[in-house]
Design an enzyme around this catalytic site. Structure first.
Site, PDB file in Angstrom:
ATOM      1  N   LYS A  62       0.874  -1.126  -0.094  1.00  0.00           N
ATOM      2  CA  LYS A  62      -0.073  -0.162  -0.036  1.00  0.00           C
ATOM      3  C   LYS A  62       0.953   1.132   0.128  1.00  0.00           C
ATOM      4  O   LYS A  62       1.948   1.214   0.927  1.00  0.00           O
ATOM      5  CB  LYS A  62      -0.863   0.004   1.190  1.00  0.00           C
ATOM      6  CG  LYS A  62      -2.019   1.111   1.341  1.00  0.00           C
ATOM      7  CD  LYS A  62      -2.908   0.866   2.404  1.00  0.00           C
ATOM      8  CE  LYS A  62      -3.995   2.112   2.554  1.00  0.00           C
ATOM      9  NZ  LYS A  62      -4.684   1.836   3.627  1.00  0.00           N
ATOM     10  N   SER A 137      -9.715   1.614   2.923  1.00  0.00           N
ATOM     11  CA  SER A 137      -9.118   2.594   1.809  1.00  0.00           C
ATOM     12  C   SER A 137      -8.068   1.497   1.151  1.00  0.00           C
ATOM     13  O   SER A 137      -7.294   2.142   0.025  1.00  0.00           O
ATOM     14  CB  SER A 137      -8.383   3.510   2.720  1.00  0.00           C
ATOM     15  OG  SER A 137      -7.320   2.953   3.600  1.00  0.00           O
ATOM     16  N   SER A 161     -10.121  -0.327   6.956  1.00  0.00           N
ATOM     17  CA  SER A 161      -9.436  -0.326   5.809  1.00  0.00           C
ATOM     18  C   SER A 161      -8.840  -1.495   5.059  1.00  0.00           C
ATOM     19  O   SER A 161      -8.321  -1.311   4.063  1.00  0.00           O
ATOM     20  CB  SER A 161      -8.352   0.953   5.873  1.00  0.00           C
ATOM     21  OG  SER A 161      -9.155   2.130   5.744  1.00  0.00           O
TER      22      SER A 161
END
Lengths: 473, 94
Positions: A62, A137, A161
């Site tokens: 990420k 996210s 997330s």
């Protein structure tokens, strides 16, 4: 089976050639990412093959986890050009385990969102239905794993997330106990809530990856110095005598009937396999979302104060004439650099912490947080784990909730309490809706009881076929 | 109820520039969010201690041992504007 479809444990067992593997993944990215848009940039392949338990396994990261000398932006314009001068602790651990850093993945800017639409680079698409969001996210990481563009991935979870996108994309997502994994080098959102965790194709890979990234780190004073067990030892098909709690507050109106049915079918399967369940109550559940949006935004407003154009990232060039001094430069850089949701959260957090409002909002939220944590402490006195849906619905359409921040916040209603209480949670696939969208099952346990999560998740997974389904791309 | 004036004040505290129309949009949106958050007022919290952190750790100390820092030249590579080994910024005072 194609090389890009393999799990990490298959790769290790079959001693797959790391060079061919990397090539296969890069080809897969070239073939499908034009449509999925999960990958922001490839990590340079130095051609070396590291030795260790994840030797040669391609992993996606990420974009809020620092990789030395590699552009790391939190999918924000304000971190333009930022190449960290150091590795996050999890990256060091991955390198030491021989993993192959494959690519950075898309996310909501600074992890602010539940759909990966709030990215400076544009939205990621759900591999199961390209018109829908992958969740967020960590939507880029979840979509990359689901579409076989990465063998495994790291995400971060502040209010759901990792788990919510895992649910929307039909993969396994684990949020470890707060303090289990070092946050050093994770660009902070809500420091008392954030945890890094694995997104994988199955439960075994999740345990393998947690083995590598967990552990105390002197560089993170909130990481906890307790021994890391070998989590693969919890991969046992046995739930006999297991006591499951079903919180009545999680099966309320507004939850999609197909989601509810899939979760109940999973509970009944576990019962058939020897577990026992009972209804429990987490009475302060309805206060979790408002509590979270005060605590998380307050911490975020403070954490994001560092992005001011002084040292690194974006310095507004609207400058020169209009920008006469340093303060003007702050205003202009932050106006140009942050997206709408980031601004909204910084504003809300700044307001909640401002003189005159601190007690009414921030302090009150911290007290309600105590009540939410106590609900879980109480529940775990009589059950070994808690089972809920991960999200009240399947993946929603791109654009559906962008104009209504509140309705977006409510898609995290079942995942947020976990972060407030600091406990671990895992989302695993538990079925499909009629429109072929995956449904996620969330399992929660006591602090540092990840082993219990793996045992239940593995037993369920090995008795079902959901994790073997692939989206058609 | 949050007013336009409040939002302008908070924007100043947060050091973010906004256009007039954005201020209006934010006033509306923040108002709706705060109204929802007002739900927390339903609870009696007079006897509850706050939880700022879930872990029972207080201050974490370490031995004061000298260690190497990151090399300055390496770190300065990230600078937006620099002069030798210093970050360069617009003038601070008249």
């Amino acid at each position: 089976m194609n090389l890009h479809e393999l799990t990490a444990h298959q790769i290790i067992k079959d001693k797959v050639n790391p060079r061919e593997l990397r090539k296969a993944l890069e080809e897969r990215i070239s073939a499908v990412d034009k449509r999925v848009k999960a990958v922001l940039r490839l990590c340079p392949d130095k051609g070396e093959v590291g030795k260790g338990v994840l030797s040669g396994v391609p992993i996606a990261i990420k974009d809020n986890i620092c990789i030395k000398d590699h552009l790391t932006t939190c999918a924000s314009h304000i971190l333009d050009g930022f190449k960290p001068p150091y590795d996050a602790t999890v990256i060091t651990k991955l390198r030491n385990a021989g993993a192959n850093l494959l690519c950075s993945t898309n996310m909501d800017e600074f992890a602010f969102g539940s759909s990966t639409e709030n990215s400076f680079y544009g939205p990621t698409h759900n591999p199961w239905d390209l018109e829908r969001v992958p969740g967020g996210s960590s939507g880029g990481s979840a979509a990359a794993v689901a579409s076989d563009q990465a063998t495994m991935a790291l995400g971060s979870d502040t209010g759901g997330s990792i788990r919510q996108p895992a649910s929307f994309c039909g993969v396994v997502g684990l949020k470890p106990t707060y303090g289990r994994v070092s946050r050093y080098g994770l660009i902070a959102f809500g420091s008392s809530l954030d945890q890094i965790g694995p997104l994988t194709k199955d439960v075994e890979d999740s345990a393998l990856l947690l083995n590598v990234i967990a552990g105390y780190d002197p560089n993170d004073s909130t990481s906890v110095d307790t021994p890391v067990p070998d989590y693969t030892k919890s991969l046992i098909k046995d739930v006999k005598g297991l006591k499951i709690g079903i919180p009545k507050e999680y099966f309320i109106e507004g939850i999609d009937k197909e989601v509810k049915d899939a979760v109940w079918a999973a509970i009944n399967l576990l019962k058939k396999l020897g577990a026992d369940y009972k209804e429990i109550s987490l009475p302060h559940t309805e206060y979790a979302v408002p509590t979270y949006y005060i605590v998380a935004t307050s911490e975020a407003s403070s954490n994001l104060a560092r992005f001011d154009g002084v040292q690194y990232g974006l310095r507004s060039k609207a400058a020169k004439k209009e920008i006469s001094d340093l303060i003007d430069m702050y205003f202009a850089s932050r106006e140009a650099g942050f997206g709408k949701e980031a601004k909204r959260r910084i504003m809300l957090g700044t307001y909640a912490l401002s003189s005159g409002y601190y007690e009414a909002y921030y302090l009150r939220a911290l007290k309600v947080r105590t009540l939410i944590k106590r609900d879980f402490d109480e529940a775990f006195k009589s059950v070994d784990c808690i089972i809920t849906p991960t999200s009240p619905t399947g993946a929603f359409k791109i654009g559906e909730k962008t104009e209504d921040p509140l309705s977006m916040y409510l898609s995290d209603i079942f995942t947020i309490s976990t972060n407030l209480a600091g406990i671990p949670g895992i989302s695993i696939p538990c079925g499909f809706m009629k429109n072929n969208l995956p449904v996620g099952l969330q399992i929660l346990a006591k602090p540092f009881a990840e082993e219990a999560l793996f045992k239940v998740a593995y037993t369920y997974e090995q008795n079902t076929e959901w994790h073997k389904q692939k989206p058609k791309l | 109820m949050i007013t336009k004036k409040d939002v302008e004040y908070v924007a100043k505290l947060a050091r973010i520039g906004f256009s007039e129309s954005e201020i209006e949009q934010f006033t509306k949106q923040l108002g709706a969010i705060l109204e929802y958050i007002g739900k927390l007022n339903e609870l009696d919290i007079s006897k509850v201690e706050p939880t700022s952190h879930v872990l029972p750790i207080k201050n974490v100390y370490r031995e004061d041992v000298l260690k190497k820092s990151l090399p300055v030249e390496e770190v300065m590579k990230i600078a937006v504007a620099k002069d030798k080994n210093q970050f360069k910024v617009p003038k601070v005072i008249e």
